[in-house]
Design a protein around this motif. Structure first.
Motif, PDB file in Angstrom:
ATOM      1  N   ASN A 402       0.833  -1.210   0.000  1.00 52.05           N
ATOM      2  CA  ASN A 402       0.000   0.000   0.000  1.00 52.05           C
ATOM      3  C   ASN A 402       0.863   1.255   0.000  1.00 52.05           C
ATOM      4  OD1 ASN A 402      -2.435  -1.469   0.050  1.00 52.05           O
ATOM      5  ND2 ASN A 402      -2.367  -1.640   2.284  1.00 52.05           N
ATOM      6  N   ASN A 403       1.928   1.252   0.792  1.00 52.89           N
ATOM      7  CA  ASN A 403       2.870   2.381   0.771  1.00 52.89           C
ATOM      8  C   ASN A 403       3.393   2.609  -0.644  1.00 52.89           C
ATOM      9  OD1 ASN A 403       2.650   2.317   3.580  1.00 52.89           O
ATOM     10  ND2 ASN A 403       4.602   1.278   3.882  1.00 52.89           N
ATOM     11  N   LEU A 406       0.859   4.222  -3.189  1.00 55.86           N
ATOM     12  CA  LEU A 406       0.618   5.653  -2.985  1.00 55.86           C
ATOM     13  C   LEU A 406       1.815   6.493  -3.410  1.00 55.86           C
ATOM     14  CD1 LEU A 406      -1.274   6.175   0.401  1.00 55.86           C
ATOM     15  CD2 LEU A 406      -2.129   6.510  -1.916  1.00 55.86           C
ATOM     16  N   GLU A 409       2.255   6.608  -7.183  1.00 49.17           N
ATOM     17  CA  GLU A 409       1.270   7.502  -7.802  1.00 49.17           C
ATOM     18  C   GLU A 409       1.660   8.967  -7.630  1.00 49.17           C
ATOM     19  OE1 GLU A 409      -3.483   8.647  -7.275  1.00 49.17           O
ATOM     20  OE2 GLU A 409      -2.651   6.856  -6.311  1.00 49.17           O
ATOM     21  N   ARG A 410       2.198   9.338  -6.482  1.00 45.50           N
ATOM     22  CA  ARG A 410       2.517  10.731  -6.213  1.00 45.50           C
ATOM     23  C   ARG A 410       3.864  11.145  -6.815  1.00 45.50           C
ATOM     24  NH1 ARG A 410       0.701  14.413  -2.643  1.00 45.50           N
ATOM     25  NH2 ARG A 410      -1.234  13.456  -3.365  1.00 45.50           N
ATOM     26  N   PHE A 438      -2.179  12.694   2.085  1.00 44.25           N
ATOM     27  CA  PHE A 438      -2.872  11.425   1.843  1.00 44.25           C
ATOM     28  C   PHE A 438      -3.946  11.219   2.913  1.00 44.25           C
ATOM     29  CE2 PHE A 438       1.531  11.138   0.430  1.00 44.25           C
ATOM     30  CZ  PHE A 438       1.381  10.773  -0.905  1.00 44.25           C
ATOM     31  N   ALA A 441      -6.094   7.645   2.952  1.00 42.96           N
ATOM     32  CA  ALA A 441      -5.327   6.469   3.371  1.00 42.96           C
ATOM     33  C   ALA A 441      -4.911   6.586   4.836  1.00 42.96           C
ATOM     34  CB  ALA A 441      -4.098   6.304   2.479  1.00 42.96           C
ATOM     35  N   TRP A 442      -4.575   7.794   5.257  1.00 47.86           N
ATOM     36  CA  TRP A 442      -4.170   8.002   6.647  1.00 47.86           C
ATOM     37  C   TRP A 442      -5.356   7.746   7.586  1.00 47.86           C
ATOM     38  CZ3 TRP A 442       1.006   9.002   6.602  1.00 47.86           C
ATOM     39  CH2 TRP A 442       1.639   9.175   7.843  1.00 47.86           C
ATOM     40  N   THR A 454      -5.818  -2.843   4.238  1.00 48.40           N
ATOM     41  CA  THR A 454      -5.746  -1.486   3.680  1.00 48.40           C
ATOM     42  C   THR A 454      -4.783  -0.573   4.430  1.00 48.40           C
ATOM     43  OG1 THR A 454      -7.646  -0.877   5.049  1.00 48.40           O
ATOM     44  CG2 THR A 454      -8.101  -1.600   2.792  1.00 48.40           C
ATOM     45  N   LEU A 456      -1.562   1.443   5.883  1.00 49.01           N
ATOM     46  CA  LEU A 456      -0.196   1.871   5.624  1.00 49.01           C
ATOM     47  C   LEU A 456       0.646   1.470   6.841  1.00 49.01           C
ATOM     48  CD1 LEU A 456      -0.797   5.561   4.415  1.00 49.01           C
ATOM     49  CD2 LEU A 456      -0.580   3.511   2.990  1.00 49.01           C
ATOM     50  N   TYR A 466       8.552   8.979   2.463  1.00 48.03           N
ATOM     51  CA  TYR A 466       8.007  10.290   2.115  1.00 48.03           C
ATOM     52  C   TYR A 466       9.028  11.379   2.429  1.00 48.03           C
ATOM     53  CZ  TYR A 466       4.919  14.298   1.740  1.00 48.03           C
ATOM     54  OH  TYR A 466       4.364  15.505   1.360  1.00 48.03           O
TER      55      TYR A 466
END
Length: 541
Positions: A402-403, A406, A409-410, A438, A441-442, A454, A456, A466
């Protein structure tokens, strides 16, 4: 720093610690200190022993001898963090050496002549041995120490924690150093001493280190400079902790809605308190005295051994840090970790510990942050599995996937490695920004009462990457050990770790132990932890 399992000989009952160096002492006591005789020479028993206490005790003992002889001296910003250095004018050499000879005659210690050009340092020699004194008359640097051990003889803090006397040569209006230090080659010959903050003289010390362990030192103005490699910003430590044996907590967990999707998520081993937190905090007290504040994040629990009336430690409850009260109660470490940056008063730079992570020897903040504040992260040799999240994934792998999705995508970049089980160096601002960037998701992770497909993994991966992708973190490395407790040779592995004491950090992880395993492991762990960390922290009742 080694173990002293090979120390032999009787322990005397007179005295207590090595009297020349106990905190707050400024002169050797008349009573004989408690002493062991071993192949190492004289070893003094000192309750409450830490590396920093041994360092300060040796410095205090040596400068007391110089003061009693009327020898002027000043603290030097040496290149070694474990020991200390004092400068003495060459013309005072004879009086200084006479003072050392008298002091080491009353309280035998160790001596070495330091040759700045030698490829290896000389071995220390007992001051009882005439060979120790052969070359001191012309030595440019002499290092003095009194070896110390704790009452249980688990630690031996030796010559590296000693104090070196440098003889500075007069050249015109200046005194010139016999070897390089961190600041200058020369000071004014007629200059006067000023007080310098303790952190100038060791990277193991900060402005928040207790003053009795790291007092300000008389030095020369030339050393009062802020060097490019200094770390002067505050670093805090954060723990998440739960006592899974607490019946109140067990009832909350039983009432909680939601199902654990994977056996590891619901394993009782994940919630057992083996008293690791007590010893992990001891590891900070012994090996990272530069930490400013310790925050223990709990579900309205307080360890029974922990004092709450002292500055430097505080319990932060889930109710305090969760922005959405509807997410509570939670039994998901990912959920809790997503809220750590909301701790009131938390420093911008902090280390996040699971309670099964420990400092293994003296470690400077530079191991986790660069002097300009960039965090270091420690990628694993493992790789994140390819593909989308699958039902067969472990909770760790699912969160890493999941990390990855995301962040790709960014930023258009793919992360491939999880992190090692090393304390996570985090930037509060990076976590705050990631939560804003985010939010869905957060929030989803925060609301997961048990680990979910689901999630992170906010602190152990997402926030670190990040920060890296936004210029606030960079990869690093350090000696460390990860030890899974559910192994058949646990006793042998723990013994190797104890004998070596050569790891910056280590983790004693437990996710799969059965009740039968736990009972067998506990005695091994109790012996190991009390031997590795024999000195209680100030935060214990």
């Amino acid at each position: 720093m080694t173990t002293v399992s090979d120390v032999s000989g009787p322990r005397l009952v007179a005295g207590g610690a090595a009297r020349h160096g106990t905190a707050g002492s400024r002169r050797p006591a008349a009573a004989a200190p408690t002493t062991l005789t071993s192949e190492h020479g004289d070893v003094y028993v000192e309750p409450g022993l830490t590396p920093l206490a041994a360092r300060e005790a040796n410095r205090s003992a040596l400068v007391t001898l110089l003061d009693q002889a009327g020898v002027a001296h000043f603290a030097v910003r040496g290149t070694a963090d474990h020991g200390t250095v004092v400068g003495v004018a060459e013309e005072d050499r004879e009086r200084a050496l006479q003072a050392l000879f008298r002091g080491l005659g009353q309280y035998p210690g160790h001596l070495s002549v330091v040759d700045p050009e030698a490829p290896r340092p000389a071995r220390p020699v007992s001051s009882r041995d005439p060979r120790a004194w052969r070359e001191v008359a012309s030595a440019r640097v002499v290092q003095v120490s009194w070896y110390r051990t704790d009452a249980g003889r688990h630690l031996l803090l030796g010559h590296e924690y000693g104090c070196a006397v440098e003889f500075w040569q007069r050249s015109g209006t200046h005194l010139v150093a016999p070897r390089a230090n961190r600041a200058t080659w020369a000071v004014a010959a007629d200059g006067t001493n000023v007080m310098g903050a303790a952190r100038l003289f060791s990277r193991f010390v900060s402005d928040w280190t207790p003053r009795h362990l790291a007092p300000a030192l008389p030095t020369r103005p030339e050393f009062l400079v802020h060097c490019a490699d200094d770390i002067a910003f505050a670093v805090d430590a954060v723990y998440t902790w739960v006592d899974g044996n607490d019946p109140v907590w067990q009832r909350r967990k039983a009432r909680a809605k939601g199902e654990a999707y994977h056996a590891e998520s619901a394993s009782d081993a994940r919630f057992i308190s083996r008293d690791e937190l007590r010893y992990s905090i001891r590891s900070l007290h012994m090996f990272a005295p530069w930490i400013r504040n310790i925050y223990v994040v709990t579900d309205d629990q307080v360890p029974e051994w922990m004092r709450e009336d002292l500055f430097g430690i505080r319990v932060a409850t889930h109710r305090e840090i969760f922005r959405n009260p509807a997410d509570l109660p939670t039994f998901n470490s990912h959920s809790i970790e997503s809220q750590l940056h909301h701790i009131e008063g938390l420093a911008e730079h902090f280390l996040y510990f699971n309670d099964d992570m420990f400092m293994g020897r003296p470690v400077a903040p530079h191991a986790f942050f660069t002097p300009n504040g960039t965090a270091r992260y420690f990628p694993s040799r493992n790789r994140i599995p390819q593909g989308a999240v699958a039902e067969t994934d472990t909770p760790v792998d699912a969160a890493c996937k999941n990390n990855r999705a995301l962040l790709r995508e960014r930023f258009g970049k793919v992360i491939t490695q999880p992190m090692e089980h090393i304390p996570y160096a985090l930037r509060r601002s990076a976590m705050e920004e990631a939560e804003r960037e985010f939010p869905e998701a957060w929030a989803r992770t925060s609301a997961s009462r048990f680990r979910a497909m689901t999630d992170l993994s906010p602190t152990s991966s997402f926030a670190l990457y990040y920060a890296a992708l936004t210029g606030r973190a960079q990869p690093g490395s350090m000696p460390f050990t990860y030890l899974q407790l559910a192994v058949p040779d646990l006793a042998e592995r723990l013994q190797r770790l104890l004998d070596g004491r050569d790891q910056d950090t280590f983790c004693l992880n437990d996710a799969f132990s059965t009740p039968e395993d736990i009972e067998a492991q506990q005695e091994l762990l109790d012996d190991f932890l009390t031997s590795y960390f024999p000195t209680p922290s100030p935060f214990e009742r």
